[in-house]
Design a protein around this motif. Structure first.
Motif, PDB file in Angstrom:
ATOM      1  N   UNK A 237      -1.947-113.727  12.686  1.00  0.00           N
ATOM      2  CA  UNK A 237      -0.731-112.950  12.452  1.00  0.00           C
ATOM      3  C   UNK A 237      -0.272-113.133  11.010  1.00  0.00           C
ATOM      4  N   UNK A 238       0.289-112.089  10.446  1.00  0.00           N
ATOM      5  CA  UNK A 238       0.824-112.177   9.091  1.00  0.00           C
ATOM      6  C   UNK A 238       1.951-111.170   8.948  1.00  0.00           C
ATOM      7  N   UNK A 239       3.124-111.595   8.522  1.00  0.00           N
ATOM      8  CA  UNK A 239       3.486-112.959   8.124  1.00  0.00           C
ATOM      9  C   UNK A 239       3.555-113.911   9.320  1.00  0.00           C
ATOM     10  N   UNK A 240       3.627-115.206   9.005  1.00  0.00           N
ATOM     11  CA  UNK A 240       3.652-116.251  10.023  1.00  0.00           C
ATOM     12  C   UNK A 240       5.074-116.748  10.191  1.00  0.00           C
TER      13      UNK A 240
ATOM     14  N   UNK B  80       7.957-125.092  -0.769  1.00  0.00           N
ATOM     15  CA  UNK B  80       6.671-124.475  -1.118  1.00  0.00           C
ATOM     16  C   UNK B  80       6.869-123.102  -1.741  1.00  0.00           C
ATOM     17  N   UNK B  81       7.927-122.417  -1.323  1.00  0.00           N
ATOM     18  CA  UNK B  81       8.269-121.135  -1.944  1.00  0.00           C
ATOM     19  C   UNK B  81       8.670-121.363  -3.396  1.00  0.00           C
ATOM     20  N   UNK B  82       9.469-122.393  -3.631  1.00  0.00           N
ATOM     21  CA  UNK B  82       9.906-122.692  -4.992  1.00  0.00           C
ATOM     22  C   UNK B  82       8.735-123.084  -5.884  1.00  0.00           C
ATOM     23  N   UNK B  83       7.697-123.691  -5.280  1.00  0.00           N
ATOM     24  CA  UNK B  83       6.513-124.085  -6.041  1.00  0.00           C
ATOM     25  C   UNK B  83       5.515-122.942  -6.222  1.00  0.00           C
TER      26      UNK B  83
ATOM     27  N   UNK C 127      11.777-112.973   8.627  1.00  0.00           N
ATOM     28  CA  UNK C 127      10.577-112.133   8.585  1.00  0.00           C
ATOM     29  C   UNK C 127       9.321-112.985   8.699  1.00  0.00           C
ATOM     30  N   UNK C 128       9.180-113.972   7.822  1.00  0.00           N
ATOM     31  CA  UNK C 128       8.036-114.855   7.946  1.00  0.00           C
ATOM     32  C   UNK C 128       7.517-115.351   6.610  1.00  0.00           C
TER      33      UNK C 128
ATOM     34  N   UNK D 195       3.797-120.211  -1.489  1.00  0.00           N
ATOM     35  CA  UNK D 195       3.951-119.210  -0.438  1.00  0.00           C
ATOM     36  C   UNK D 195       5.211-118.408  -0.707  1.00  0.00           C
ATOM     37  N   UNK D 196       5.355-117.337   0.033  1.00  0.00           N
ATOM     38  CA  UNK D 196       6.550-116.512  -0.038  1.00  0.00           C
ATOM     39  C   UNK D 196       7.192-116.484   1.334  1.00  0.00           C
TER      40      UNK D 196
END
Length: 221
Positions: free
Chosen positions: A20-23, A46-49, A58-59, A52-53
């Motif tokens: 599935x995507x997004x997760x 992890x988004x800040x790094x 939403x995911x 990932x988004x």
């Protein structure tokens, strides 16, 4: 190099993205055995790094750098699994947990030396594709054993099972990658599937048959 915790998150997201995507963060929490609050906090980091988004409600999706990092740890894990199985004689139901313990400590140099020793393998003991050092891998979706009609013959390519008990059961039926299988009968309403495995009659559930991928060509080697 990333911390083991970051690597675990990236690997988990990559694995879940194959279905599935997004997760959703709840699926990540379920896979890692963590609370939703802990996952949400790490996902934000992890988004800040830029790995990932995350879009709230939403995911989550891996970015290109995050996907490459995930594939590197998956390569480490699967090369280690194959080394344990082929060179140290581990059973295929034991290699996953052992590789989990080793993958964060193994250097890239060690993994590349092991890969050369193993002949630059493309698949691990369960038939899962091994990413290359540059992050390339076979991402094709192959038919499942449960999709075959009676009379069809194939070779097992991949076993999408992680549970040790189920792997031991499938091993007792000789349903390893490379096994020749022929469907001899299918019960209706997702009932049991009758097979010949390397010429021997066997029966497995439809649910398990759906998790066994086969080569697309009849009797393919």
């Amino acid at each position: 190099m990333y911390t083991p915790v970051v690597e675990d998150y990236l690997k988990a997201v990559w694995m879940l993205q194959q279905q599935e995507s997004p997760v959703s963060t709840s699926r990540i929490a379920e896979r890692l055995g963590l609370t939703a609050a802990a996952v949400t906090a790490m996902v934000k980091r992890l988004d800040e790094q830029g790995l990932l988004r995350h879009e709230p409600y939403y995911g989550v999706r891996l970015t290109a750098p995050g996907e490459l990092a995930a594939l590197r740890i998956i390569r480490r894990h699967r090369v280690l699994e194959l080394f344990l199985a082929e060179k140290l004689g581990y059973e295929w139901d034991r290699v996953h947990d052992e590789a989990e313990r080793l993958e964060h400590a193994a250097s890239d140099e060690l993994i590349e030396r092991l890969a050369r020793l193993l002949g630059e393998p493309e698949r691990d003991p369960h038939g899962n594709a091994i990413p290359s050092a540059s992050g390339e891998m076979d991402t094709g979706r192959y038919p499942s054993l449960g999709e075959l009609e009676p009379g069809e013959r194939r070779r097992v390519l991949e076993v999408e099972v992680e549970e040790p008990e189920q792997l031991r059961y499938l091993g007792s039926l000789d349903l390893y990658p490379g096994a020749e299988v022929r469907v001899t009968g299918r019960s209706p309403f997702e009932g049991p599937v009758q097979l010949e495995v390397n010429g021997s009659p066997q029966v497995i559930s439809h649910a398990l048959a759906q998790r066994i991928r086969v080569r697309p060509e009849p009797g393919g080697g």
